[in-house]
Structures are given as C-alpha cells and as structure tokens.
Design an enzyme around this catalytic site. Structure first.
Site, PDB file in Angstrom:
ATOM      1  N   GLU A 159       0.850  -1.189   0.000  1.00 26.52           N
ATOM      2  CA  GLU A 159       0.000   0.000   0.000  1.00 26.52           C
ATOM      3  C   GLU A 159       0.883   1.234   0.000  1.00 26.52           C
ATOM      4  O   GLU A 159       1.853   1.315   0.751  1.00 26.52           O
ATOM      5  CB  GLU A 159      -0.911   0.004   1.226  1.00 26.52           C
ATOM      6  N   GLU A 164      -2.873  10.956   3.376  1.00 25.24           N
ATOM      7  CA  GLU A 164      -3.980  10.754   4.305  1.00 25.24           C
ATOM      8  C   GLU A 164      -3.850  11.790   5.411  1.00 25.24           C
ATOM      9  O   GLU A 164      -2.762  12.322   5.660  1.00 25.24           O
ATOM     10  CB  GLU A 164      -4.041   9.330   4.848  1.00 25.24           C
TER      11      GLU A 164
END
Length: 278
Positions: A159, A164
């Site tokens: 990932e 974020e």
C-alpha cells in the site's frame, strides 16, 4: 451542492525540479536531500479533469460498496455508496461527501472510488489536486494498492498512501508505505506540516514519483520524503502495478470517532487526477 472553482493550472516540467534541487544542494552543501531522486516522468498516460457532470467516468473509476468486513479493517463507521448524494461530478470537480444519516445499519455514508481492473501502472508520477474536508473523525485519503491484492492479501500486496489526513489536524498530512513486516501502526511514514495555512481552505497538489528503488513524496511540488528499500523493515513489494483509490472515511482507529463539534456533510473536492510515465 453547486460549487465552481476557477483556477489557473500551471504544469511545472519535472526537469525544472531537478535543476532546483541541484541548485539548492550546491548552495547549501552536503545534505540528505542530495541522495533523493527527482524523476522526469513527462508522458501523461491517464488524466481525469472531471469535466462531465454526473457520475464519475466508469471507464476509469469503480466503487467499493458497503462497510467492508470490520469497517474495512479500521473500525470505520461509514457505509460506502455510489449514490449522487455521496459522489458526483459537479461544475468541473469531483465531490466525495460524507453524511450523517442512518443507512443500511450505519450512521454515516460516504464513497470510495478505485481504478482496480481499469487503470493500473507500475512506476511513474501519480498526483491529484484536492481540497480536503475537516473535523474530528474525518479521514480523507488518496492512495494505492498492489494490483495482485486478491491473490496476495493486505499487507502482502503493498500500500502506498500518497496522502492521508486527520480532519481534526488540518495543517498536517501523512505519506506512508505498508507492506509485509511494516503495516498498520508500523507503517513507514512521514508527516508534512503546512506552515501558515490549512489543507481545508484551498486546493493543494499531492503526489508521488515512484521508481524501482524509491518513492518520493510531494506537496505542491515540495519534495518532503523519500522511501527506499533500505528504509522498510520487511520485503520491498513496490515493483509491480498498483491501482488508485480515493475515499472519505468517517471514524476508525486512525482518527477516532466524530464528536459534537464535527459538522456534516463534509466534502473532499478533487480538481483532477493525473498519472505520468517516462
């Protein structure tokens, strides 16, 4: 919601960034930045400027629907839908909206888009221009997963979190990688602090430049982090195609639950997504 943002988009050739980094290194002398690779990914291979009203382009974007098992693994509180109330293109931008409403057993709704089986690429520059939402328990993300995730479950597939952010901390974002031996709370991460501004008051460009031995992280063309195979505490799994995701989560282990001060609806506004290769 009827939102119109007018802006001038300035494309900065990657070779100019190389010159800037080289010039700074020459002036300042030896620094860790001298080891950072600035790639020249100039061939545009995928672009969505969200110019067509209504649903997002189905040739590029699909959706995850529902809550996922155990809140997508993070104890998130939302139910993801593809309804226009949660995701639509309006006046040249993509709107991903989290709402507080009872829906299919959840108390919040939102949306999660992905390019799985539609657009997947190994290496290149991946970037998006986004205005972020805010508030306790609000968790937007622009990220990537290994295209082999069905055969190689997370975190084995890898990932890459391009961006974020915790809505309760609107000046700080995080760029990370997750893989076998360094996932969840042990992810390899670095924060970027926006000085004198907030990510929820204007648009910013979040991107990575990714090659065989590095992933470079950018905010508005500022190189703030590089991750290499020497930095991870397990296997480097970033030498294969990945696909893109964009979502707006509510609650979860990363941000905590909304509180009485959290306002709804909250919207993640995306001006464009672009991908380049050499």
């Amino acid at each position: 919601m009827n939102i119109k943002f007018k802006s001038i988009k300035i494309m900065r050739p990657a070779f100019l960034k190389c010159l800037v980094v080289a010039w700074i290194s020459f002036i300042l002398g030896c620094s860790t930045d001298e080891t950072q690779t600035v790639a020249t990914f100039t061939n545009l291979v995928m672009e969505d400027n969200f110019d067509t009203e209504g649903a997002p382009d189905g040739q590029i974007w699909g959706f995850d629907i529902g809550t996922g098992e155990n809140g997508w693994g993070n104890q998130e509180l939302q139910y993801y839908t593809d309804r226009p109330e949660n995701v639509k293109v309006d006046n040249g931008v993509l709107l991903i909206t989290a709402r507080q409403e009872a829906f299919e057993g959840s108390q919040y709704t939102s949306s999660r888009l992905l390019t799985k089986d539609k657009f997947e690429q190994q290496y290149g520059r991946f970037e998006a221009r986004i205005r972020l939402p805010y508030g306790q328990g609000i968790w937007p993300a622009f990220w990537m997963l290994g295209a082999d995730i069905d055969e190689n479950p997370w975190p084995g597939a890898g990932e890459i979190d391009i961006m974020e952010y915790r809505g309760q901390n609107p000046t700080v974002l995080i760029g990370s990688v997750h893989g076998p031996g360094y996932s969840g709370g042990q992810a390899i991460s670095k924060e970027y602090i926006l000085e004198g501004d907030r990510f929820d008051t204007g648009f910013h460009v979040f991107g990575i430049e990714w090659g065989p031995e590095y992933i470079n992280y950018y905010v508005d063309d500022v190189l703030y982090n590089q991750i290499t195979p020497e930095d991870v505490t397990g296997t480097w799994v970033f030498n294969k195609p990945f696909y893109i995701l964009m979502n707006l989560a509510v609650g979860g282990t990363f941000v905590g639950s909304p509180n009485a001060e959290t306002e709804f609806p909250q919207t993640m506004i995306v001006d464009y997504v672009r991908v380049y290769e050499n």
